[in-house]
Design an enzyme around this catalytic site. Structure first.
Site, PDB file in Angstrom:
ATOM      1  N   ASP A 198     -10.233 -51.241 -28.550  1.00 50.98           N
ATOM      2  CA  ASP A 198      -9.560 -50.063 -29.082  1.00 50.98           C
ATOM      3  C   ASP A 198      -8.226 -50.485 -29.681  1.00 50.98           C
ATOM      4  OD1 ASP A 198     -11.657 -48.635 -28.136  1.00 50.98           O
ATOM      5  OD2 ASP A 198     -10.525 -47.462 -26.665  1.00 50.98           O
ATOM      6  N   HIS A 201      -8.743 -53.788 -25.204  1.00 48.99           N
ATOM      7  CA  HIS A 201      -7.750 -53.270 -26.152  1.00 48.99           C
ATOM      8  C   HIS A 201      -7.104 -54.430 -26.883  1.00 48.99           C
ATOM      9  CE1 HIS A 201      -8.277 -50.090 -23.167  1.00 48.99           C
ATOM     10  NE2 HIS A 201      -7.868 -49.233 -24.099  1.00 48.99           N
TER      11      HIS A 201
END
Length: 283
Positions: A89, A236
């Site tokens: 992400d 992430h």
């Protein structure tokens, strides 16, 4: 799909001529007939394109994402293949993006990056670099809001604004959506489907966002009770220790016999249903 219909309407209006000053009614009618034929040909061609698109859009194919009245995103995939997907992400920062791409290239694997529209605005060169390296570009909304608190119209706007930014920047048409914070309800999932998106969560969370350290990330993934064929791993691009853990994490998963594929290759595009855990199962 709605955005294509709106484009068709606008195109038709542009094709129909206005009556010129001093032009006779008969001449104007003749012109309308000619332009009307052209417009009809355009509409038929456009409808053919839409019909073809319907074969690949989640809102138009024969699938079921509903389980006991709940609309579910894809958490993992039922498959006999020892495959899994690594996802990142991207909402804040890009300090590690280049290094992450280098590690992925070193191992010869492809991942999926879910990006917010704000991140696309801030780091357009990184978006292009991710795509050029062969990875999936995924939609993480425009401004990283809790989608379940928005109306259906607002959800669609969040999704399509990020879509527009990536499309205009790269020409790439995204169709994978991950709700920010993993927050969703029935309206969020159905809104994404209306926009032509498959909603994607994860069944293995690296917890890299908690900044527990490199070894903690590796252990959390490689020893995760949910890890298995068809797993989707959450990482992430801006977490503190992710880039330090990534090389060893990939190596250990490969040693366990797993192959890495992007989410777009892992999931089924049609003729599937979901179980109560959000596992995508082929019909």
């Amino acid at each position: 799909m709605k955005r294509y219909v709106e484009r068709i309407k606008k195109k038709i209006w542009k094709m129909l001529p206005k009556r010129e000053e001093g032009q006779s009614e008969e001449a104007y009618r003749s012109m309308l007939i000619i332009k009307g034929v052209e417009a009809a040909v355009f509409v038929l061609a456009a409808l053919a394109i839409i019909k073809g698109a319907a074969a690949v859009l989640p809102g138009s194919v024969t699938v079921s994402s509903s389980v006991n009245g709940r609309e579910l995103p894809i958490y993992c995939v039922e498959t006999q293949k020892k495959e899994l997907a690594l996802s990142f992400d991207a909402a804040w920062g890009n300090e590690d993006t280049e290094k992450i791409l280098e590690i992925l290239e070193k191992h010869g694997i492809y991942a999926t990056f879910f990006m917010t529209g704000g991140w696309v605005d801030a780091y357009p060169d990184d978006v292009k670099a991710i795509l050029a390296a062969g990875h999936d570009l995924g939609n993480h909304s425009d401004s990283h809001k809790n989608m379940s608190q928005l109306s259906e119209t607002q959800c669609e706007e969040e999704i399509m604004e990020a879509h527009r930014k990536v499309q205009e920047l790269t020409g790439y048409e995204m169709n994978l959506f991950r709700p920010p914070y993993g927050d969703y309800n029935n309206e969020v999932i159905s809104s994404a489907a209306k926009c032509g998106y498959y909603s994607v969560q994860w069944d293995v969370d690296s917890l890299d966002w908690k900044d527990y350290g490199t070894n903690a990330i590796i252990k959390e993934v490689t020893q995760n009770k949910h890890l298995g064929n068809g797993s989707i791993i959450l990482c992430h691009n801006g977490a503190k220790y992710t880039v330090d853990a990534l090389d060893k994490l990939i190596t250990e998963l490969k040693n366990q016999g797993y192959e890495f594929v992007p989410v777009s290759q892992l999931i089924y595009k049609d003729h599937y249903h979901m179980d109560i855990e959000g596992r995508q199962i082929k019909n």
